[in-house]
Motif scaffolding. Structure first.
Motif, PDB file in Angstrom:
ATOM      1  N   THR A 150      81.404 100.727  44.473  1.00 48.18           N
ATOM      2  CA  THR A 150      82.150  99.973  45.479  1.00 48.18           C
ATOM      3  C   THR A 150      82.056 100.668  46.832  1.00 48.18           C
ATOM      4  O   THR A 150      81.859 100.032  47.876  1.00 48.18           O
ATOM      5  N   GLU A 151      82.162 101.999  46.807  1.00 43.61           N
ATOM      6  CA  GLU A 151      82.040 102.798  48.035  1.00 43.61           C
ATOM      7  C   GLU A 151      80.662 102.605  48.669  1.00 43.61           C
ATOM      8  O   GLU A 151      80.520 102.515  49.891  1.00 43.61           O
ATOM      9  N   LEU A 152      79.643 102.515  47.825  1.00 41.54           N
ATOM     10  CA  LEU A 152      78.262 102.336  48.311  1.00 41.54           C
ATOM     11  C   LEU A 152      77.956 100.865  48.603  1.00 41.54           C
ATOM     12  O   LEU A 152      76.860 100.529  49.059  1.00 41.54           O
ATOM     13  N   ASP A 153      78.926  99.996  48.277  1.00 44.49           N
ATOM     14  CA  ASP A 153      78.765  98.555  48.499  1.00 44.49           C
ATOM     15  C   ASP A 153      77.568  97.976  47.743  1.00 44.49           C
ATOM     16  O   ASP A 153      76.759  97.219  48.293  1.00 44.49           O
ATOM     17  N   VAL A 154      77.467  98.348  46.469  1.00 45.77           N
ATOM     18  CA  VAL A 154      76.388  97.815  45.637  1.00 45.77           C
ATOM     19  C   VAL A 154      76.982  97.379  44.295  1.00 45.77           C
ATOM     20  O   VAL A 154      77.878  98.036  43.760  1.00 45.77           O
ATOM     21  N   GLN A 155      76.530  96.218  43.785  1.00 45.08           N
ATOM     22  CA  GLN A 155      77.038  95.707  42.506  1.00 45.08           C
ATOM     23  C   GLN A 155      76.087  96.135  41.395  1.00 45.08           C
ATOM     24  O   GLN A 155      74.884  95.869  41.479  1.00 45.08           O
ATOM     25  N   VAL A 156      76.626  96.798  40.375  1.00 48.93           N
ATOM     26  CA  VAL A 156      75.763  97.330  39.318  1.00 48.93           C
ATOM     27  C   VAL A 156      76.296  97.012  37.927  1.00 48.93           C
ATOM     28  O   VAL A 156      77.433  96.578  37.768  1.00 48.93           O
ATOM     29  N   CYS A 157      75.441  97.258  36.939  1.00 45.58           N
ATOM     30  CA  CYS A 157      75.836  97.300  35.533  1.00 45.58           C
ATOM     31  C   CYS A 157      76.002  98.763  35.156  1.00 45.58           C
ATOM     32  O   CYS A 157      75.198  99.613  35.555  1.00 45.58           O
ATOM     33  N   ILE A 158      77.042  99.060  34.377  1.00 49.01           N
ATOM     34  CA  ILE A 158      77.337 100.431  33.967  1.00 49.01           C
ATOM     35  C   ILE A 158      77.527 100.458  32.452  1.00 49.01           C
ATOM     36  O   ILE A 158      78.344  99.712  31.917  1.00 49.01           O
ATOM     37  N   ALA A 159      76.751 101.320  31.782  1.00 53.46           N
ATOM     38  CA  ALA A 159      76.840 101.439  30.322  1.00 53.46           C
ATOM     39  C   ALA A 159      77.156 102.875  29.948  1.00 53.46           C
ATOM     40  O   ALA A 159      76.631 103.810  30.549  1.00 53.46           O
ATOM     41  N   VAL A 160      78.014 103.040  28.948  1.00 50.22           N
ATOM     42  CA  VAL A 160      78.281 104.372  28.398  1.00 50.22           C
ATOM     43  C   VAL A 160      77.957 104.341  26.907  1.00 50.22           C
ATOM     44  O   VAL A 160      78.436 103.464  26.179  1.00 50.22           O
ATOM     45  N   SER A 161      77.102 105.269  26.475  1.00 45.41           N
ATOM     46  CA  SER A 161      76.712 105.349  25.068  1.00 45.41           C
ATOM     47  C   SER A 161      77.177 106.665  24.466  1.00 45.41           C
ATOM     48  O   SER A 161      77.540 107.596  25.178  1.00 45.41           O
ATOM     49  N   ASP A 162      77.141 106.725  23.133  1.00 47.74           N
ATOM     50  CA  ASP A 162      77.487 107.982  22.476  1.00 47.74           C
ATOM     51  C   ASP A 162      76.262 108.893  22.372  1.00 47.74           C
ATOM     52  O   ASP A 162      75.173 108.545  22.854  1.00 47.74           O
ATOM     53  N   GLU A 163      76.434 110.053  21.766  1.00 44.05           N
ATOM     54  CA  GLU A 163      75.349 111.040  21.705  1.00 44.05           C
ATOM     55  C   GLU A 163      74.167 110.573  20.864  1.00 44.05           C
ATOM     56  O   GLU A 163      73.078 111.137  20.966  1.00 44.05           O
ATOM     57  N   SER A 164      74.374 109.535  20.050  1.00 41.17           N
ATOM     58  CA  SER A 164      73.281 108.996  19.240  1.00 41.17           C
ATOM     59  C   SER A 164      72.604 107.801  19.898  1.00 41.17           C
ATOM     60  O   SER A 164      71.664 107.242  19.349  1.00 41.17           O
ATOM     61  N   GLY A 165      73.107 107.408  21.068  1.00 40.36           N
ATOM     62  CA  GLY A 165      72.486 106.301  21.793  1.00 40.36           C
ATOM     63  C   GLY A 165      73.102 104.952  21.523  1.00 40.36           C
ATOM     64  O   GLY A 165      72.592 103.936  21.994  1.00 40.36           O
ATOM     65  N   ASN A 166      74.194 104.903  20.766  1.00 41.69           N
ATOM     66  CA  ASN A 166      74.873 103.633  20.507  1.00 41.69           C
ATOM     67  C   ASN A 166      75.910 103.341  21.589  1.00 41.69           C
ATOM     68  O   ASN A 166      76.701 104.212  21.955  1.00 41.69           O
ATOM     69  N   LEU A 167      75.929 102.098  22.062  1.00 45.05           N
ATOM     70  CA  LEU A 167      76.800 101.698  23.172  1.00 45.05           C
ATOM     71  C   LEU A 167      78.281 101.845  22.826  1.00 45.05           C
ATOM     72  O   LEU A 167      78.718 101.454  21.748  1.00 45.05           O
ATOM     73  N   ILE A 168      79.062 102.395  23.771  1.00 39.35           N
ATOM     74  CA  ILE A 168      80.521 102.471  23.614  1.00 39.35           C
ATOM     75  C   ILE A 168      81.207 101.439  24.506  1.00 39.35           C
ATOM     76  O   ILE A 168      82.105 100.737  24.071  1.00 39.35           O
ATOM     77  N   ALA A 169      80.784 101.364  25.754  1.00 38.00           N
ATOM     78  CA  ALA A 169      81.417 100.416  26.679  1.00 38.00           C
ATOM     79  C   ALA A 169      80.419 100.024  27.754  1.00 38.00           C
ATOM     80  O   ALA A 169      79.493 100.776  28.090  1.00 38.00           O
ATOM     81  N   PHE A 170      80.636  98.835  28.306  1.00 41.77           N
ATOM     82  CA  PHE A 170      79.714  98.279  29.294  1.00 41.77           C
ATOM     83  C   PHE A 170      80.493  97.398  30.256  1.00 41.77           C
ATOM     84  O   PHE A 170      81.443  96.736  29.859  1.00 41.77           O
ATOM     85  N   GLU A 171      80.043  97.374  31.489  1.00 37.77           N
ATOM     86  CA  GLU A 171      80.663  96.512  32.495  1.00 37.77           C
ATOM     87  C   GLU A 171      79.621  96.054  33.503  1.00 37.77           C
ATOM     88  O   GLU A 171      78.854  96.850  34.023  1.00 37.77           O
TER      89      GLU A 171
END
Lengths: 141, 141, 141, 141
Positions: B24-45
């Protein structure tokens, strides 16, 4: 020219929050995905200690519900052996899910997005998805 | 038997919130993903009005950073033509992303998860990912 | 009618043991895969705490080395931009790996199987793969 | 932050050895795969002269059992036509296997990994997988 109505990220967060509350009430850990009317993911959340295979199952249930504009439970019925849509579940590289837990989100009878839930029983996933949709619909009034 | 540390859903939400604030500070709209240490997705926005192809790019950047235990920007350097890891970007069915925007999240020098950001320039995506990691690391102190 | 010579499971275990010993000597944790002359996996081992993305990279390096009947490092050279095999790395759904670490195992100049190593640097992976092949070759004398 | 227990490579070798012994007793040649709790492969072995298609079937059975946290035989029951999870077998690109031969490995009621066996009859594969799990469980006491 078409004008498309689509869930925004705040809508997606509200839907996920309501679904999570229902999952907590049912004492089941699930993955919850919200997609837009085109089947593209908007938001996703995996509750702690749930099944890793449910990550993509939840995403694909929301993809399916947005894509076919009905609940994935309805697909299960019409794709049974001997039924007209038999074989549906293996289409689209297997992303078409015919198990309960995916529901479209409607506004004025148009699909604006969808929710997919996985890791509980199909009945639990469906109930959790319904709670997500209901929260959005009541919020619209 | 191994004992592994892994981000939980609250950690993932904090990381995404910090990354979103930087975007938001950089004024850019992005997708953000967080995965666990094995590469499986935990949360996404997915922020409103961002690029639909960035959904899986963000998820795959986080998958890659968890999997190789380093930033995806480092992979870009070693996989240039003439470099030892040339050809890396098309491995794993193309899920291996060698563009900046993916970073591992470390605790005591061990990978516990990762973040992947997509839709800005690679430099912006990297800066946003760094903000997510930094928020987590400072929170751990 | 063809008569095919193929590594058996004991050969595969010997090759992996020698490769693991070299990896331990180099102080690097890797994934080691041994495939047959048709590219089908015979045996696989992931050392503790190594990179999860290296599981399929090691398998695909052994698949590639068996399939093209040469080391994957040789593919890296011929697939550089401007070279005749440019574009090779994205063939076969990305299973064709052009990074060092895959080697065929030969008997009387015929490929009888292969080894693939991943998670170290390409040079380390190549050295570890060579140690696996050498143990087999010396054992044959 | 979550703390996860995971099979290490020595655990995986013990499980495979016990499964192989049972397969030999039953006079059947199989593929045996052991994965971690996230579904990533730790070790694999293909007995001589077994079915090449069983390589990935064994790997995918272990992936499934880790992912759904139950035996693949249980999935076969709930995914029959007319049952709630009908259609499950074609999800996740077909990696979800609903045929007996995959079992989770549990410690204190938590999944720490899994075993997948293929090439015998489903009943044989299940029995071989059980022998692998039992050896680990008894070893933990």
């Amino acid at each position: 020219m078409l004008t498309i109505k689509r869930l925004d990220i705040d809508d997606a967060h509200s839907i996920i929050a309501a679904a999570r509350a229902k999952a907590t009430e049912l004492d089941v850990q699930v993955c919850i995905a919200v997609s837009d009317e085109s089947g593209n993911l908007i938001a996703f959340e995996r509750m702690n200690n749930t099944k890793p295979t449910s990550v993509n199952l939840a995403i694909d249930k929301s993809f399916t519900a947005a894509g076919v504009k009905k609940g994935t439970d309805a697909l299960g019925e019409v794709s049974q052996p001997g039924k007209p849509a038999y074989g549906l579940s293996s289409t689209l590289g297997g992303r078409m899910v015919v198990i309960a837990g995916g529901l479209p989100v409607l506004v004025d009878d148009e699909v604006v997005g969808s929710i997919g839930v996985s890791a509980g029983s199909p009945a639990q996933d469906h109930e959790i998805a319904e709670a997500g949709v209901r929260a959005f619909t009541e919020n619209q009034k």
